[in-house]
Design a protein around this motif. Sequence first.
Motif, short mmCIF file in Angstrom:
data_model
loop_
_atom_site.label_atom_id
_atom_site.label_comp_id
_atom_site.label_asym_id
_atom_site.label_seq_id
_atom_site.Cartn_x
_atom_site.Cartn_y
_atom_site.Cartn_z
N ALA A 125 36.72 -42.31 25.02
CA ALA A 125 36.02 -43.16 25.99
C ALA A 125 35.44 -42.32 27.12
CB ALA A 125 36.97 -44.22 26.54
N ASP A 126 36.19 -41.32 27.58
CA ASP A 126 35.68 -40.42 28.63
C ASP A 126 34.46 -39.66 28.12
OD1 ASP A 126 37.57 -41.17 30.47
OD2 ASP A 126 38.93 -39.49 30.05
N GLY A 127 34.53 -39.18 26.90
CA GLY A 127 33.40 -38.47 26.32
C GLY A 127 32.17 -39.35 26.21
N LEU A 128 32.38 -40.60 25.81
CA LEU A 128 31.27 -41.53 25.69
C LEU A 128 30.65 -41.82 27.04
CD1 LEU A 128 29.52 -43.36 23.93
CD2 LEU A 128 31.25 -45.16 24.22
N ARG A 129 31.48 -41.92 28.08
CA ARG A 129 30.94 -42.15 29.43
C ARG A 129 30.04 -40.99 29.87
NH1 ARG A 129 35.76 -45.02 30.46
NH2 ARG A 129 36.95 -43.11 30.86
N VAL A 130 30.47 -39.78 29.59
CA VAL A 130 29.67 -38.61 29.93
C VAL A 130 28.34 -38.63 29.19
CG1 VAL A 130 29.53 -36.09 29.71
CG2 VAL A 130 31.63 -37.14 30.54
N ALA A 131 28.41 -38.89 27.88
CA ALA A 131 27.20 -38.91 27.06
C ALA A 131 26.26 -40.02 27.49
CB ALA A 131 27.57 -39.09 25.59
N THR A 132 26.81 -41.18 27.78
CA THR A 132 25.98 -42.32 28.18
C THR A 132 25.29 -42.06 29.51
OG1 THR A 132 27.40 -43.86 26.95
CG2 THR A 132 25.98 -44.80 28.67
N LYS A 133 25.99 -41.41 30.43
CA LYS A 133 25.39 -41.07 31.72
C LYS A 133 24.19 -40.13 31.51
CE LYS A 133 25.30 -40.50 36.34
NZ LYS A 133 24.36 -39.39 36.51
N ARG A 134 24.34 -39.13 30.67
CA ARG A 134 23.25 -38.21 30.38
C ARG A 134 22.08 -38.96 29.72
NH1 ARG A 134 27.26 -33.67 27.75
NH2 ARG A 134 27.98 -32.73 29.71
N TYR A 135 22.40 -39.80 28.77
CA TYR A 135 21.41 -40.57 28.03
C TYR A 135 20.65 -41.49 29.00
CZ TYR A 135 19.87 -43.29 23.86
OH TYR A 135 19.17 -43.90 22.86
N ARG A 136 21.41 -42.20 29.80
CA ARG A 136 20.81 -43.15 30.75
C ARG A 136 19.94 -42.43 31.79
NH1 ARG A 136 21.18 -49.08 31.18
NH2 ARG A 136 20.32 -49.50 33.24
N ASP A 137 20.39 -41.26 32.23
CA ASP A 137 19.59 -40.48 33.19
C ASP A 137 18.24 -40.09 32.58
OD1 ASP A 137 21.58 -40.67 35.09
OD2 ASP A 137 22.30 -38.61 34.83
N ALA A 138 18.25 -39.73 31.30
CA ALA A 138 17.00 -39.37 30.62
C ALA A 138 16.07 -40.58 30.53
CB ALA A 138 17.29 -38.81 29.23
N ILE A 139 16.63 -41.73 30.22
CA ILE A 139 15.83 -42.96 30.15
C ILE A 139 15.25 -43.29 31.53
CG2 ILE A 139 16.00 -45.47 29.87
CD1 ILE A 139 15.91 -44.11 27.21
N GLU A 140 16.06 -43.10 32.57
CA GLU A 140 15.58 -43.35 33.93
C GLU A 140 14.43 -42.42 34.30
OE1 GLU A 140 17.28 -43.95 38.49
OE2 GLU A 140 18.56 -43.05 36.96
N ALA A 141 14.48 -41.19 33.84
CA ALA A 141 13.40 -40.24 34.10
C ALA A 141 12.10 -40.72 33.45
CB ALA A 141 13.78 -38.85 33.59
N VAL A 142 12.20 -41.31 32.28
CA VAL A 142 11.01 -41.87 31.61
C VAL A 142 10.46 -43.03 32.43
CG1 VAL A 142 10.15 -43.05 29.56
CG2 VAL A 142 11.79 -41.17 29.32
N ALA A 143 11.34 -43.90 32.91
CA ALA A 143 10.91 -45.03 33.74
C ALA A 143 10.20 -44.54 34.99
CB ALA A 143 12.11 -45.90 34.11
N ALA A 144 10.75 -43.48 35.60
CA ALA A 144 10.13 -42.93 36.80
C ALA A 144 8.74 -42.39 36.49
CB ALA A 144 11.02 -41.84 37.38
N ARG A 145 8.61 -41.71 35.36
CA ARG A 145 7.30 -41.16 34.99
C ARG A 145 6.29 -42.28 34.75
NH1 ARG A 145 3.64 -37.71 36.13
NH2 ARG A 145 2.24 -37.19 34.41
N LEU A 146 6.71 -43.33 34.07
CA LEU A 146 5.82 -44.46 33.85
C LEU A 146 5.39 -45.08 35.18
CD1 LEU A 146 7.61 -46.14 30.81
CD2 LEU A 146 5.33 -45.10 30.79
#
Length: 201
Positions: A125-146
């Motif tokens: 679960a801890d590992g998934l939280r780390v991965a999801t944070k990285r994943y979500r941050d990348a998605i947020e960067a796309v939103a910011a670019r748009l």
Amino acid sequence: MTEPPRSRRAEYAAATRTAIIEAARLLFARHGYFATKVEDIAVEARVAPATVYAVTGGKQGLIRTLVDLWSQAPIVAQTLSRQETLTDPDEILRDVAAVTRSMRETYGDIMRLMLSTAPHNPEVADGLRVATKRYRDAIEAVAARLGDIGGLRAGMTRAEATDILWFYFGYSGYFTLLDDNGWTYEQSERWLVAQATAALR
């Protein structure tokens, strides 16, 4: 400046580590995290069980390694860097869909492992939280670019755009279409681009 050649010992150590990681990934995908024993990984990798612990930290260490392998894959940084040069919102969304598809094809087994095991194991679960944070941050960067290039509907915030992108390109989009609906990757990719475009624009 070229790197000095690695010693034979260093090459052997790297090959051993790779063999253990690949063995764990294969067995986790085939049998699940809980049913896979360190001894099984050792047999598959052709090393002693003690080597699995010494080189990778056992199953918990292997989970952390697999999380990093997936969530810090070079393609993520390469995509975000490339998107900083794009000015067409449609091209950005097509790029996101293609990269998300590529990540599913390459690392989908690790994602499924983490998602199915996390509710039953705190380390996973801890590992998934780390991965999801990285994943979500990348998605947020796309939103910011748009947002920066005027690719969002008037009044839509970055947070709203991130949520919409996550809905389509987070964990569930491709898995639902592929696993539950039996769609192909190509069908899924086309549909996700069309729906995300309609929702954002």
